[in-house]
Design a protein around this motif. Sequence first.
Motif, PDB file in Angstrom:
ATOM      1  N   ILE A  49     -11.003   0.301   2.049  1.00  0.00           N
ATOM      2  CA  ILE A  49      -9.555   0.398   2.117  1.00  0.00           C
ATOM      3  C   ILE A  49      -9.068  -0.142   3.463  1.00  0.00           C
ATOM      4  O   ILE A  49      -9.831  -0.222   4.414  1.00  0.00           O
ATOM      5  CB  ILE A  49      -9.075   1.847   1.893  1.00  0.00           C
ATOM      6  CG1 ILE A  49      -9.539   2.773   3.020  1.00  0.00           C
ATOM      7  CG2 ILE A  49      -9.571   2.378   0.553  1.00  0.00           C
ATOM      8  CD1 ILE A  49      -9.030   4.202   2.897  1.00  0.00           C
ATOM      9  N   ALA A  50      -7.794  -0.519   3.501  1.00  0.00           N
ATOM     10  CA  ALA A  50      -7.199  -1.063   4.719  1.00  0.00           C
ATOM     11  C   ALA A  50      -5.917  -0.314   5.026  1.00  0.00           C
ATOM     12  O   ALA A  50      -5.212   0.135   4.114  1.00  0.00           O
ATOM     13  CB  ALA A  50      -6.911  -2.549   4.552  1.00  0.00           C
ATOM     14  N   ALA A  51      -5.619  -0.167   6.304  1.00  0.00           N
ATOM     15  CA  ALA A  51      -4.368   0.461   6.727  1.00  0.00           C
ATOM     16  C   ALA A  51      -3.206  -0.465   6.406  1.00  0.00           C
ATOM     17  O   ALA A  51      -3.307  -1.677   6.569  1.00  0.00           O
ATOM     18  CB  ALA A  51      -4.414   0.768   8.217  1.00  0.00           C
ATOM     19  N   SER A  52      -2.122   0.128   5.927  1.00  0.00           N
ATOM     20  CA  SER A  52      -0.903  -0.616   5.614  1.00  0.00           C
ATOM     21  C   SER A  52       0.246  -0.021   6.422  1.00  0.00           C
ATOM     22  O   SER A  52       0.172   1.127   6.851  1.00  0.00           O
ATOM     23  CB  SER A  52      -0.563  -0.492   4.125  1.00  0.00           C
ATOM     24  OG  SER A  52      -1.563  -1.068   3.338  1.00  0.00           O
TER      25      SER A  52
ATOM     26  N   GLY B 280       3.615   1.905   7.323  1.00  0.00           N
ATOM     27  CA  GLY B 280       4.245   3.073   6.710  1.00  0.00           C
ATOM     28  C   GLY B 280       3.274   4.182   6.394  1.00  0.00           C
ATOM     29  O   GLY B 280       3.478   4.907   5.418  1.00  0.00           O
ATOM     30  N   ASP B 281       2.209   4.315   7.161  1.00  0.00           N
ATOM     31  CA  ASP B 281       1.228   5.391   6.959  1.00  0.00           C
ATOM     32  C   ASP B 281       0.617   5.378   5.565  1.00  0.00           C
ATOM     33  O   ASP B 281       0.395   6.426   4.960  1.00  0.00           O
ATOM     34  CB  ASP B 281       1.847   6.767   7.250  1.00  0.00           C
ATOM     35  CG  ASP B 281       2.261   6.908   8.702  1.00  0.00           C
ATOM     36  OD1 ASP B 281       1.614   6.270   9.565  1.00  0.00           O
ATOM     37  OD2 ASP B 281       3.228   7.634   8.966  1.00  0.00           O
ATOM     38  N   GLU B 282       0.371   4.195   5.046  1.00  0.00           N
ATOM     39  CA  GLU B 282      -0.262   4.053   3.740  1.00  0.00           C
ATOM     40  C   GLU B 282      -1.540   3.246   3.885  1.00  0.00           C
ATOM     41  O   GLU B 282      -1.805   2.638   4.922  1.00  0.00           O
ATOM     42  CB  GLU B 282       0.689   3.390   2.753  1.00  0.00           C
ATOM     43  CG  GLU B 282       1.875   4.263   2.398  1.00  0.00           C
ATOM     44  CD  GLU B 282       2.663   3.707   1.232  1.00  0.00           C
ATOM     45  OE1 GLU B 282       2.624   2.472   0.990  1.00  0.00           O
ATOM     46  OE2 GLU B 282       3.334   4.497   0.558  1.00  0.00           O
TER      47      GLU B 282
ATOM     48  N   GLY C 227      -5.416  -3.789  -4.363  1.00  0.00           N
ATOM     49  CA  GLY C 227      -4.119  -4.442  -4.466  1.00  0.00           C
ATOM     50  C   GLY C 227      -2.931  -3.497  -4.539  1.00  0.00           C
ATOM     51  O   GLY C 227      -1.813  -3.949  -4.771  1.00  0.00           O
ATOM     52  N   ARG C 228      -3.143  -2.204  -4.353  1.00  0.00           N
ATOM     53  CA  ARG C 228      -2.047  -1.236  -4.391  1.00  0.00           C
ATOM     54  C   ARG C 228      -2.005  -0.451  -3.097  1.00  0.00           C
ATOM     55  O   ARG C 228      -3.018  -0.285  -2.433  1.00  0.00           O
ATOM     56  CB  ARG C 228      -2.223  -0.264  -5.559  1.00  0.00           C
ATOM     57  CG  ARG C 228      -2.157  -0.961  -6.907  1.00  0.00           C
ATOM     58  CD  ARG C 228      -2.153   0.003  -8.055  1.00  0.00           C
ATOM     59  NE  ARG C 228      -1.021   0.917  -7.927  1.00  0.00           N
ATOM     60  CZ  ARG C 228      -0.928   2.059  -8.604  1.00  0.00           C
ATOM     61  NH1 ARG C 228      -1.873   2.420  -9.432  1.00  0.00           N
ATOM     62  NH2 ARG C 228       0.113   2.848  -8.446  1.00  0.00           N
TER      63      ARG C 228
ATOM     64  N   MET D 157      -4.183   8.406  -2.208  1.00  0.00           N
ATOM     65  CA  MET D 157      -5.432   7.655  -2.073  1.00  0.00           C
ATOM     66  C   MET D 157      -6.625   8.565  -2.359  1.00  0.00           C
ATOM     67  O   MET D 157      -7.567   8.168  -3.035  1.00  0.00           O
ATOM     68  CB  MET D 157      -5.551   7.038  -0.684  1.00  0.00           C
ATOM     69  CG  MET D 157      -6.824   6.235  -0.475  1.00  0.00           C
ATOM     70  SD  MET D 157      -6.957   4.741  -1.488  1.00  0.00           S
ATOM     71  CE  MET D 157      -5.937   3.651  -0.534  1.00  0.00           C
ATOM     72  N   GLY D 158      -6.579   9.782  -1.845  1.00  0.00           N
ATOM     73  CA  GLY D 158      -7.646  10.736  -2.132  1.00  0.00           C
ATOM     74  C   GLY D 158      -7.786  10.979  -3.619  1.00  0.00           C
ATOM     75  O   GLY D 158      -8.906  11.004  -4.159  1.00  0.00           O
TER      76      GLY D 158
END
Length: 114
Positions: free
Chosen positions: A36-39, A41-43, A48-49, A56-57
């Motif tokens: 996973i990658a940091a996006s 807005g704390d997401e 691809g989502r 996410m958990g």
Amino acid sequence: MGATSKALLVVTLALVGGCASISRLEPTAGLVPAEIAASPGDEFSWHGRSYSVDRMGDAIRAAKQSEGITSVVLLYDAEATVQDIIDVALIARAAGLPAFYRQGDELKHIEVSR
């Protein structure tokens, strides 16, 4: 000190020296890590989502069974923060998986204690 005592001391020192030189095994994320990658807005993004930490958990916990996910790995880049590493630990804990972050070619295990 007798010859037998000296020989025993040399063997003991050799064994102790040998034990001290054993290197730790490199961490492994298993065969099917959820990378996973940091996006913004704390997401986090995965497949691809974008997901919040809680979502996410849930998503990875569901994929653990269907896809055989073995760990959660944060792809650590210039945009990632220390908080992202903590969040990945929380995501992995929610999914019941080990957590790691990858920076370049190096994989680091994330351990969080209470």
